[in-house]
Design a protein around this motif. Sequence first.
Motif, PDB file in Angstrom:
ATOM      1  N   ALA A  50       0.837  -1.201   0.000  1.00 17.24           N
ATOM      2  CA  ALA A  50       0.000   0.000   0.000  1.00 17.24           C
ATOM      3  C   ALA A  50       0.871   1.251   0.000  1.00 17.24           C
ATOM      4  O   ALA A  50       1.757   1.412   0.844  1.00 17.24           O
ATOM      5  CB  ALA A  50      -0.913   0.002   1.213  1.00 17.24           C
ATOM      6  N   LEU A  51       0.614   2.126  -0.958  1.00 16.07           N
ATOM      7  CA  LEU A  51       1.296   3.415  -1.027  1.00 16.07           C
ATOM      8  C   LEU A  51       0.704   4.367   0.017  1.00 16.07           C
ATOM      9  O   LEU A  51      -0.415   4.144   0.499  1.00 16.07           O
ATOM     10  CB  LEU A  51       1.148   4.000  -2.432  1.00 16.07           C
ATOM     11  N   PRO A  52       1.412   5.442   0.369  1.00 17.17           N
ATOM     12  CA  PRO A  52       0.890   6.379   1.366  1.00 17.17           C
ATOM     13  C   PRO A  52      -0.476   6.965   1.002  1.00 17.17           C
ATOM     14  O   PRO A  52      -1.276   7.267   1.894  1.00 17.17           O
ATOM     15  CB  PRO A  52       1.954   7.483   1.419  1.00 17.17           C
ATOM     16  N   ASP A  53      -0.782   7.094  -0.284  1.00 12.08           N
ATOM     17  CA  ASP A  53      -2.075   7.648  -0.694  1.00 12.08           C
ATOM     18  C   ASP A  53      -3.187   6.594  -0.701  1.00 12.08           C
ATOM     19  O   ASP A  53      -4.323   6.878  -1.081  1.00 12.08           O
ATOM     20  CB  ASP A  53      -1.978   8.329  -2.060  1.00 12.08           C
ATOM     21  N   GLY A  54      -2.880   5.359  -0.263  1.00 11.19           N
ATOM     22  CA  GLY A  54      -3.877   4.306  -0.175  1.00 11.19           C
ATOM     23  C   GLY A  54      -3.962   3.407  -1.392  1.00 11.19           C
ATOM     24  O   GLY A  54      -4.596   2.353  -1.342  1.00 11.19           O
ATOM     25  N   ARG A  55      -3.338   3.800  -2.503  1.00 11.57           N
ATOM     26  CA  ARG A  55      -3.363   2.927  -3.675  1.00 11.57           C
ATOM     27  C   ARG A  55      -2.544   1.678  -3.405  1.00 11.57           C
ATOM     28  O   ARG A  55      -1.588   1.699  -2.634  1.00 11.57           O
ATOM     29  CB  ARG A  55      -2.831   3.656  -4.911  1.00 11.57           C
ATOM     30  N   ILE A  56      -2.932   0.608  -4.081  1.00  9.12           N
ATOM     31  CA  ILE A  56      -2.277  -0.689  -3.917  1.00  9.12           C
ATOM     32  C   ILE A  56      -1.460  -0.984  -5.169  1.00  9.12           C
ATOM     33  O   ILE A  56      -1.948  -0.846  -6.293  1.00  9.12           O
ATOM     34  CB  ILE A  56      -3.323  -1.813  -3.725  1.00  9.12           C
ATOM     35  N   GLU A 145       1.620  -1.597 -11.443  1.00  9.44           N
ATOM     36  CA  GLU A 145       0.567  -0.598 -11.607  1.00  9.44           C
ATOM     37  C   GLU A 145      -0.057  -0.322 -10.245  1.00  9.44           C
ATOM     38  O   GLU A 145      -0.172  -1.229  -9.424  1.00  9.44           O
ATOM     39  CB  GLU A 145      -0.500  -1.110 -12.575  1.00  9.44           C
ATOM     40  N   ALA A 146      -0.493   0.915 -10.011  1.00 12.79           N
ATOM     41  CA  ALA A 146      -1.129   1.282  -8.745  1.00 12.79           C
ATOM     42  C   ALA A 146      -2.615   1.529  -8.965  1.00 12.79           C
ATOM     43  O   ALA A 146      -3.011   2.179  -9.937  1.00 12.79           O
ATOM     44  CB  ALA A 146      -0.460   2.527  -8.167  1.00 12.79           C
ATOM     45  N   TYR A 147      -3.433   0.999  -8.066  1.00  8.36           N
ATOM     46  CA  TYR A 147      -4.888   1.120  -8.159  1.00  8.36           C
ATOM     47  C   TYR A 147      -5.475   1.542  -6.814  1.00  8.36           C
ATOM     48  O   TYR A 147      -4.972   1.133  -5.761  1.00  8.36           O
ATOM     49  CB  TYR A 147      -5.530  -0.227  -8.538  1.00  8.36           C
ATOM     50  N   THR A 148      -6.572   2.279  -6.871  1.00  9.09           N
ATOM     51  CA  THR A 148      -7.315   2.574  -5.653  1.00  9.09           C
ATOM     52  C   THR A 148      -8.102   1.326  -5.263  1.00  9.09           C
ATOM     53  O   THR A 148      -8.333   0.426  -6.091  1.00  9.09           O
ATOM     54  CB  THR A 148      -8.303   3.741  -5.848  1.00  9.09           C
ATOM     55  N   MET A 149      -8.544   1.297  -4.016  1.00  9.15           N
ATOM     56  CA  MET A 149      -9.357   0.172  -3.555  1.00  9.15           C
ATOM     57  C   MET A 149     -10.642   0.075  -4.380  1.00  9.15           C
ATOM     58  O   MET A 149     -11.080  -1.019  -4.739  1.00  9.15           O
ATOM     59  CB  MET A 149      -9.669   0.317  -2.062  1.00  9.15           C
ATOM     60  N   GLU A 150     -11.244   1.213  -4.691  1.00  7.41           N
ATOM     61  CA  GLU A 150     -12.474   1.203  -5.492  1.00  7.41           C
ATOM     62  C   GLU A 150     -12.220   0.629  -6.888  1.00  7.41           C
ATOM     63  O   GLU A 150     -13.037  -0.137  -7.412  1.00  7.41           O
ATOM     64  CB  GLU A 150     -13.080   2.609  -5.581  1.00  7.41           C
TER      65      GLU A 150
END
Length: 189
Positions: A50-56, A145-150
């Motif tokens: 998990a990145l600091p901004d919440g993206r995975i 690649e980084a993705y939000t939980m949504e």
Amino acid sequence: MSEEIKRIKRELVHKGAVIDIYEDTMEFPDGHTAKWDYIHHDGAAAVIPALPDGRILMVRQYRNALERETIEIPAGKLDNPKEPGIECASRELEEETGYRCEHLEPLLTLHTTVAFCNERIEVFAARNLIPSRQHLDEDEFIDVEAYTMEELKEKIFSGELQDSKTVAAILAYEVKYCQDRMEKRKTGK
């Protein structure tokens, strides 16, 4: 009932690099026997970075069994059956994503296909990531690649993301780490 079912013979059919395939002869309470397939796997570990901004961070790679690319959490096979899962997860995190983490937190343990395989995967959460560099194996070609939980949940429920360890880990991570954040947003606290 399971006490009355017993294996009377196990025969190695194929020894592979990742799995061993056996044919088991099983005996049932009524005396009849049947052949069951059994696949042995030494185990694996996976990690949700998990990145600091919440993206995975997710890895996109080609999977031969499906004949296509998949999106998954970083994961890999234990180097040996006695290797601690946390060591494997830490290694795979850096190898596949180019990040490391000083403290991995246990998230869940799962068995992927209980009907015929003993593969066990320990999944960890990695927060407070530290940039490093990828160390891919010569046969690995991975995009990070980084993705939000949504975005990840949308991919799960649309059927785009189907890897079982990844689906279970993402949903478990959301419950364990994101519910408090969502509640605070709702209540304004």
